[in-house]
Each structure stands twice: as C-alpha cells, then as structure tokens.
Design an enzyme around this catalytic site. Structure first.
Site, PDB file in Angstrom:
ATOM      1  N   MET A  38      -8.015  10.509   8.092  1.00  0.00           N
ATOM      2  CA  MET A  38      -8.377  10.690   6.775  1.00  0.00           C
ATOM      3  C   MET A  38      -9.213  12.278   7.022  1.00  0.00           C
ATOM      4  O   MET A  38     -10.021  12.361   6.240  1.00  0.00           O
ATOM      5  CB  MET A  38      -9.547   9.646   6.186  1.00  0.00           C
ATOM      6  CG  MET A  38      -8.566   8.256   5.777  1.00  0.00           C
ATOM      7  SD  MET A  38      -9.797   7.289   5.749  1.00  0.00           S
ATOM      8  CE  MET A  38     -10.104   6.245   7.233  1.00  0.00           C
ATOM      9  N   LYS A  53      -3.036   3.606  -2.448  1.00  0.00           N
ATOM     10  CA  LYS A  53      -4.256   4.240  -3.704  1.00  0.00           C
ATOM     11  C   LYS A  53      -3.452   5.641  -3.257  1.00  0.00           C
ATOM     12  O   LYS A  53      -3.236   5.669  -1.833  1.00  0.00           O
ATOM     13  CB  LYS A  53      -5.417   4.296  -2.439  1.00  0.00           C
ATOM     14  CG  LYS A  53      -5.905   2.603  -2.542  1.00  0.00           C
ATOM     15  CD  LYS A  53      -7.330   2.328  -2.241  1.00  0.00           C
ATOM     16  CE  LYS A  53      -7.537   0.814  -2.322  1.00  0.00           C
ATOM     17  NZ  LYS A  53      -7.244  -0.168  -0.913  1.00  0.00           N
ATOM     18  N   ASP A  55       0.938  -0.834  -0.511  1.00  0.00           N
ATOM     19  CA  ASP A  55       0.215   0.254   0.176  1.00  0.00           C
ATOM     20  C   ASP A  55       1.081   0.767  -0.173  1.00  0.00           C
ATOM     21  O   ASP A  55       1.551   1.590   0.231  1.00  0.00           O
ATOM     22  CB  ASP A  55      -0.742   0.039   1.457  1.00  0.00           C
ATOM     23  CG  ASP A  55      -2.555  -0.269   1.134  1.00  0.00           C
ATOM     24  OD1 ASP A  55      -2.651  -0.823   0.127  1.00  0.00           O
ATOM     25  OD2 ASP A  55      -2.967   0.098   1.996  1.00  0.00           O
TER      26      ASP A  55
END
Ligand code: SAH
Length: 251
Positions: free
Chosen positions: A175, A60, A40
């Site tokens: 986030m 991502k 990742d």
C-alpha cells in the site's frame, strides 16, 4: 426443524495474490462448498466462475466505493446466523493487512463458528514472481513487511522509520504507491544508502504484471514515470537487485 443444528459458519480464506492457481487446496474446497462468498477487490475472483453460490462483493477500491468494516462483519454474521456456510475470500493472506482479525473477533463475539485458511501473501509472492527472493544467503537475513498506507511523519503512523532504515533487513512495502516518494526520502534521510537496490512489482500474478527496478533514490520517480498503480509491492534491499546469473536462468 427446531432441533436441527444450525450449520452456519464462516471460513476466512486467504485467496493468494490473484492468480486462481495460487489459492490453497483447502481454500478452494471451502469456496466450492460455500453458500455465500463475500469477496474483495484483490481476491482471486477467477475461482468463483461457474459456482452457484451467492456472491457478495464488498471490494474496496482505493479512494472509491467502500463498504465499512462493521458492515462487512455484519454481513458475515447475518448470513452465518441464517444457517449459511459463508466464505470470506480475501486477496493474499487474510491476516496480513486483511482485517481478518476483526472479522474473526466479530464472528466469535456473535457466537458464530469460524475457521481460518491461510493464504499466500503478496508480500512474499509478489517479489517471488519478479524473481526476487525475500531472503537470500549472503544478501539478507530477514525482511520486514510494512504498510505505507500513511506516510512517515503522519500522526497516524506508528512505524519507526529510522529503525527500519537501520534494520539491516529488506523492506517490503505494501500500500505504498502514493506514499513512496515520502518513504524513500525518509529512509535516505535516516541513513539508508540511496544506492540500495529497489524494485516494484505491480499486479503480481496477473496478466498485467509489471516490474520496475531502480535504486532507493530513484524508484519513486521511476514508478511514477511508468504509471504504476495499486496494487503494487516495493522491495528495498540487496535482494531487489538479485540476479540469479546465466547459469541458473536456463536460457
Ligand atoms: N492480505 C493481502 C494484502 C492486502 S493490503 C496479502 O496478504 O497479500 C493490499 C496491498 O497488498 C496492496 O496495496 C498491495 O501493496 C498488495 N498487493 C495485493 N495483491 C497484490 C498483487 N497481486 N500485486 C502486487 N501487490 C499486491
């Protein structure tokens, strides 16, 4: 050949917040004995240096290239079904906003043996690296970790921000760089004191680590001024103003 058992399996490894020193001993051992490592963006890629295994990067990037989760699941299952020892290497802990649960389900559904090696989550390590204890006697009896991926009021949000504002726990937001203005405004509207200490830790454990301290009313503005970008953790609560004092700093 036909009777030889398929040794293919998947290990979901939480790699810690970025510094290769913060992966667990078990996680590192799994990586070193893997045939394939599926990585990742936030995984501690430094642990892969010098390894001869195949590396599949499905990282991502916010608002950039993404590999759909179904495709990642398919990659894990396909390699393990072909007899490979597969490590799924994630940042932090694989079950904290890491979609590890979906990968576990996909492996189980496909009959693939799967193990989980927990990791050091950035939700706790990020604040710690800025000297912020997520609990501290006299300041905080708990902390709540939430995703700021969707802002308050968004139809996709399932969080009760009014309850969070009243919770009496520190809030640890992941986030939540782009959504911080909406989140802080909502918390103030819902009654959380605008003077509550707040701190944002970006790139925790990396050489680029930065910390911005402010209060609930101004933290969003301060991090925008400082051009803070993802990945970053924001802590809201008395612990964000924690100052160990000169007697414990050793300076
Ligand atoms: N599974 C991860 C979290 C994945 S969600 C964990 O347990 O840590 C991705 C979010 O984690 C980022 O948007 C950011 O909020 C946080 N994050 C991950 N690594 C970070 C780091 N090194 N510094 C600051 N925040 C980080």
């Amino acid at each position: 050949m036909e009777n030889r058992p398929n040794r293919g399996r998947v290990v979901l490894v939480g790699g810690g917040p970025g510094d290769p020193g913060l992966i667990t001993v078990a996680g590192l051992e799994a990586v070193r004995s893997a045939d394939v490592v599926v990585t990742d963006r936030l995984a501690p890629l430094g642990v892969l240096h010098g390894l001869g295994c195949e590396i599949v990067d499905v990282g991502k990037i916010p608002r950039g290239r993404t590999t759909p989760q179904e495709e990642i699941n398919r990659i894990l299952v396909a390699h393990a079904a072909a007899g490979k020892r597969v490590v799924r290497l994630k940042g932090g802990d694989t079950f904290v906003f890491g979609r590890g649960g979906e990968e576990l389900e996909a492996c189980v559904a496909a009959g693939i043996p799967v193990d989980v090696i927990p990791g050091v989550t950035s939700a706790i390590a990020g604040p710690a690296l800025a000297g912020i204890p997520v609990t501290h006697r006299g300041l905080s009896q708990g902390f709540t970790v939430v995703s700021g991926h969707v802002p308050p009021g968004d139809p996709r949000s399932t969080l009760d921000w009014a309850a969070l504002a009243r919770s009496g726990t520190d809030l640890v937001l992941l986030m939540a760089v782009a959504t911080l203005p909406a989140i802080t405004a909502t918390l103030i509207t819902e009654g959380l004191d605008a003077a509550t200490p707040a701190a944002t830790v970006a790139d925790a454990t990396l050489p680029t680590q930065r910390v911005v301290r402010a209060d609930l009313a101004t933290i969003a503005e301060r991090i925008a001024e400082a051009c803070i970008a993802s990945p970053a953790i924001t802590v809201i609560g008395k612990v964000a103003g924690f100052d160990p004092g000169s007697e414990t700093t050793g300076v």
